[in-house]
Scaffold this active site. Sequence first.
Site, short mmCIF file in Angstrom:
data_model
loop_
_atom_site.label_atom_id
_atom_site.label_comp_id
_atom_site.label_asym_id
_atom_site.label_seq_id
_atom_site.Cartn_x
_atom_site.Cartn_y
_atom_site.Cartn_z
CB CYS A 294 1.33 19.55 7.59
SG CYS A 294 1.04 21.26 8.02
N GLY B 25 1.78 29.33 11.77
CA GLY B 25 3.19 29.00 11.90
C GLY B 25 3.79 29.62 13.13
NE ARG C 232 -9.40 38.72 2.27
CZ ARG C 232 -8.86 37.95 3.22
NH1 ARG C 232 -7.67 38.23 3.71
NH2 ARG C 232 -9.53 36.92 3.71
CB CYS D 172 -5.42 24.53 2.38
SG CYS D 172 -4.22 24.79 3.70
#
Lengths: 386, 149
Positions: free
Chosen positions: A83, A120, A197, A209
């Site tokens: 990131c 991931g 949720r 995000c």
Amino acid sequence: MPVKPARDAYIIGVGMVKYGRYPDKSVVDLATEAVIAALKDANLTMKDIQMVGSGNLSAPIGQAIMRSVGQTGVPVVNVSNACATGSTACREAYFSVASGAFDIAMGIGSEQMGKAGLLGAGRIGAMGDLAYIPEGVMGSQLMPPVFSQWGVDHMRKYGTTFEDFARVAYKNHKNSVHNPYAQYQQEFSMEEIMNARMISWPNTLYMCCPTGDGAGAVIYASADKVRQLGLSSKAVKVAACVLTSDPWSESGNAILDINLCTRLAVKEAYEIAGIGPEDLDAVELHDCFATAELLHYENMGLAPEGEGARYLKEGKFDIGGKTAVNASGGLLSRGHPLGATGACGISEIVWQLRGEAGGRQQPNAKVGLAHVIGLTSACTVNIMVK
Amino acid sequence: MTQASETETKEKQQKPIVNYLKLPDSPDEKPYLWGSRCKACGAAYLGPRLACARCFAVGDFDEIRFGDEGTLKTFTIVHQSAPGIEVPFIAAIVDLPEGTAVRCNLGGIEPDPEKLVPLLGKKVEMYTEKVREDREGNDVIAFKYRPAN
């Protein structure tokens, strides 16, 4: 060891595209739009750019961007750093100028994720047999669980609550309504956030995000060049640009660390810049999940250890507070197209320091910090001064 | 003997999901986690090591057998995961007293924050469980932790 480069470098132009989903555009199109916006901001053309760092997690597209916007034959470096990809590409451009090698350089960050979340590593087990994938039966290496676990680690140490973390999302979504570049510009109540949720406890959907598409570009120049181009009133000085990896820790075998590499990066950056957390007016930090932001208040020294939740509740990190944190709406609302994020956090701070942030402007912002963490682990911290 | 009949007569085996989980041959012995301890600085690691990431010593390690007990450093309850992964499950990090930590699932307790938060920092113990079958029909065994009595 903190390294102070040979000379100062300034940011003279920034640009980004509104984050969102652009199925009819290519990622090169998006990056090109961001580059054109940054060039326009600095009143330059591609002919002026002497070096390009391009960050994209999916593919090395730097040269394709040049074919789209201007082929000058200059060095192009493709960067991939989780990131922190976009901010690492910007760092390449920054050091190209700060080292004295070039006078004007550009960092670009871009990513097109569509709706497919890049959550991931789903690692293949022994001999390629799916039965040996550890995910889900030996904990998780996906990003929502990892960042949620760091939040719960903070609960263990300080008694932080679900509501404390939800308040981070409340603040950032509230800020986002003033940011035309944000993917989502919508305010949510605490109830809506906490009843949404559940993704990975304690992070609900509105505390994670969104994925999407986006791009940003940042142009760096030497002091001489700033004067020559008559851009002194616009230029923002980079007081420190630091990249760290995670130092050794006992738990490092089991979970990638978001705290240690941030603490190391800000320590070096504060030392190089001669600036402390008390001097910061605006901070864009890596709130990929609401849990992460609260930890970073303390990692960065914006709040004493264990006091991050209280400082947040007291409004210290609101626009108009002591330090506006994620006035842009942060990753939680602005979005997080992985490779784009770093370049756009820097752009946001530049707008804040120039007083160009519109309804999300932190009053009288003079000193800002942009932080990104990529779980590999990589952390970038840029301190900027007007 | 042909390859096909060899497969047919092959006995179903228990296979560890990771190389640092040791499943002893004898049913009397308990499974355990093993790893490497740096002779120079004492840093502990799961599984084999070529070098020490803490003190940079190269190739000088003692094999260590980890005990069953650890403490719960942190957890999360995963409600959304990658396709094919069963949810909810409790993903946890357990600190081991030998000086490292492991990533694991927490079992023996409901995925309920009100029950889990009080367990933070408390003792947990390792156990093993069949989690899947591999292509050849072998049982894939993983280690998990549960609240210790």
